[in-house]
Design a protein around this motif. Structure first.
Motif, mmCIF file in Angstrom:
data_model
loop_
_atom_site.group_PDB
_atom_site.id
_atom_site.type_symbol
_atom_site.label_atom_id
_atom_site.label_comp_id
_atom_site.label_asym_id
_atom_site.label_seq_id
_atom_site.Cartn_x
_atom_site.Cartn_y
_atom_site.Cartn_z
ATOM 1 N N UNK A 79 0.893 -1.011 0.090
ATOM 2 C CA UNK A 79 0.024 -0.071 0.071
ATOM 3 C C UNK A 79 0.766 1.251 0.086
ATOM 4 N N UNK A 80 1.905 1.175 0.557
ATOM 5 C CA UNK A 80 2.731 2.301 0.822
ATOM 6 C C UNK A 80 3.504 2.458 -0.599
ATOM 7 N N UNK A 81 3.985 1.650 -1.219
ATOM 8 C CA UNK A 81 4.454 1.456 -2.816
ATOM 9 C C UNK A 81 3.509 2.169 -3.768
ATOM 10 N N UNK A 82 2.274 1.614 -3.548
ATOM 11 C CA UNK A 82 1.216 1.868 -4.422
ATOM 12 C C UNK A 82 0.787 3.434 -4.146
ATOM 13 N N UNK A 83 1.002 4.032 -3.101
ATOM 14 C CA UNK A 83 0.644 5.277 -2.660
ATOM 15 C C UNK A 83 1.777 6.315 -3.523
ATOM 16 N N UNK A 84 3.011 5.925 -3.288
ATOM 17 C CA UNK A 84 3.952 6.761 -3.653
ATOM 18 C C UNK A 84 4.017 6.349 -5.342
ATOM 19 N N UNK A 85 3.900 5.551 -5.918
ATOM 20 C CA UNK A 85 3.756 5.371 -7.423
ATOM 21 C C UNK A 85 2.528 5.964 -8.097
ATOM 22 N N UNK A 86 1.460 5.786 -7.187
ATOM 23 C CA UNK A 86 0.346 6.449 -7.813
ATOM 24 C C UNK A 86 0.340 8.011 -8.004
ATOM 25 N N UNK A 87 0.992 8.709 -6.570
ATOM 26 C CA UNK A 87 1.461 10.081 -6.652
ATOM 27 C C UNK A 87 2.312 10.430 -7.950
ATOM 28 N N UNK A 88 3.098 9.538 -8.145
ATOM 29 C CA UNK A 88 4.275 9.606 -9.234
ATOM 30 C C UNK A 88 3.745 9.584 -10.641
ATOM 31 N N UNK A 89 2.785 8.639 -10.757
ATOM 32 C CA UNK A 89 1.921 8.562 -11.872
ATOM 33 C C UNK A 89 1.001 9.728 -12.323
ATOM 34 N N UNK A 90 0.328 10.407 -11.210
ATOM 35 C CA UNK A 90 -0.275 11.583 -11.490
ATOM 36 C C UNK A 90 0.715 12.742 -11.749
ATOM 37 N N UNK A 91 1.775 12.775 -11.469
ATOM 38 C CA UNK A 91 2.627 13.773 -11.784
ATOM 39 C C UNK A 91 3.340 13.474 -13.228
ATOM 40 N N UNK A 92 2.891 12.340 -13.741
ATOM 41 C CA UNK A 92 3.469 12.114 -14.992
ATOM 42 C C UNK A 92 4.871 11.628 -14.945
ATOM 43 N N UNK A 93 5.430 11.034 -14.026
ATOM 44 C CA UNK A 93 6.737 10.539 -13.826
ATOM 45 C C UNK A 93 7.004 9.139 -13.992
ATOM 46 N N UNK A 94 5.622 8.306 -13.978
ATOM 47 C CA UNK A 94 5.835 6.850 -14.379
ATOM 48 C C UNK A 94 4.379 6.646 -14.937
ATOM 49 N N UNK A 95 4.391 5.755 -15.573
ATOM 50 C CA UNK A 95 3.178 5.193 -16.431
ATOM 51 C C UNK A 95 3.010 3.808 -16.139
ATOM 52 N N UNK A 96 1.653 3.253 -16.173
ATOM 53 C CA UNK A 96 1.346 1.915 -16.155
ATOM 54 C C UNK A 96 1.363 1.413 -17.666
ATOM 55 N N UNK A 97 1.909 0.061 -17.853
ATOM 56 C CA UNK A 97 1.893 -0.537 -19.012
ATOM 57 C C UNK A 97 1.443 -2.104 -18.879
ATOM 58 N N UNK A 98 0.614 -2.573 -19.782
ATOM 59 C CA UNK A 98 0.195 -3.799 -19.575
ATOM 60 C C UNK A 98 1.383 -4.627 -19.520
ATOM 61 N N UNK A 99 1.333 -5.839 -18.548
ATOM 62 C CA UNK A 99 2.368 -6.828 -18.490
ATOM 63 C C UNK A 99 1.885 -7.981 -19.355
ATOM 64 N N UNK A 100 2.847 -8.206 -20.632
ATOM 65 C CA UNK A 100 2.654 -8.991 -21.507
ATOM 66 C C UNK A 100 2.482 -10.721 -20.876
ATOM 67 N N UNK A 101 3.395 -10.738 -19.817
ATOM 68 C CA UNK A 101 3.209 -12.073 -19.133
ATOM 69 C C UNK A 101 2.042 -12.532 -18.413
ATOM 70 N N UNK A 102 1.310 -11.486 -18.091
ATOM 71 C CA UNK A 102 0.096 -11.536 -17.268
ATOM 72 C C UNK A 102 -0.975 -10.333 -17.428
#
Length: 161
Positions: A79-102
């Motif tokens: 949950x802590x990782x998700x919170x940090x990464x979600x904030x970073x995604x909102x800021x445009x620093x990271x993005x989610x991409x489909x996992x081809x293996x799952x």
């Protein structure tokens, strides 16, 4: 019997020396961490806080990762990782991409904006370190680097960290 006493006495002295060395190391590491956080790694004016910077570096070096994998590698809960990464995604620093293996999973990767932010922060942080280490001989800098790498590898293998 005196031989055993001498050996015991010498062992106790070595134990005390080792205890003093460990106490000194603990103190020096505490000072280093405190100074690093307050003066180098946590400056808000650098545009990237220490969590953001650390996560960007890890994702840039290792490639896209799932949130759970990021949490495991940083030793934090999901949950802590998700919170940090979600904030970073909102800021445009990271993005989610489909996992081809799952198909149910998403991998997070650094965006071009995230790469730019990380590069700017790294340049500023290296400037501070250059000032500190400028007077150090290259051999000393290399030795410190080697010892810090050795320490970090040992800490990676210790569950308490």
């Amino acid at each position: 019997m005196s031989e055993q006493s001498d050996g015991t006495q010498q062992g106790a002295e070595q134990g005390t020396e080792q205890g003093q060395t460990l106490s000194s190391l603990e103190r020096e590491l505490s000072v280093l961490v405190r100074r690093s956080i307050s003066s180098v790694w946590n400056k808000r004016d650098m545009g990237v806080d220490r969590w953001t910077y650390a996560l960007l570096v890890r994702l840039a070096e290792e490639g896209p990762l799932r949130v759970g994998e990021v949490a495991r590698r940083f030793g934090i809960d999901k949950s802590t990782a998700s919170r940090h990464l979600g904030r970073m995604e909102t800021q445009g620093l990271v993005e989610g991409v489909p996992d081809e293996s799952d198909a149910r999973s998403v991998l997070l990767r650094v965006t071009p904006q995230g790469t730019q932010h990380m590069g700017e922060a790294r340049t500023r942080r290296l400037g501070v370190l250059r000032k500190v280490f400028n007077a150090w001989p290259e051999q000393d800098r290399s030795e410190l680097n080697r010892l810090l790498r050795q320490l970090n590898m040992a800490l990676d293998q210790t569950e308490e960290f």
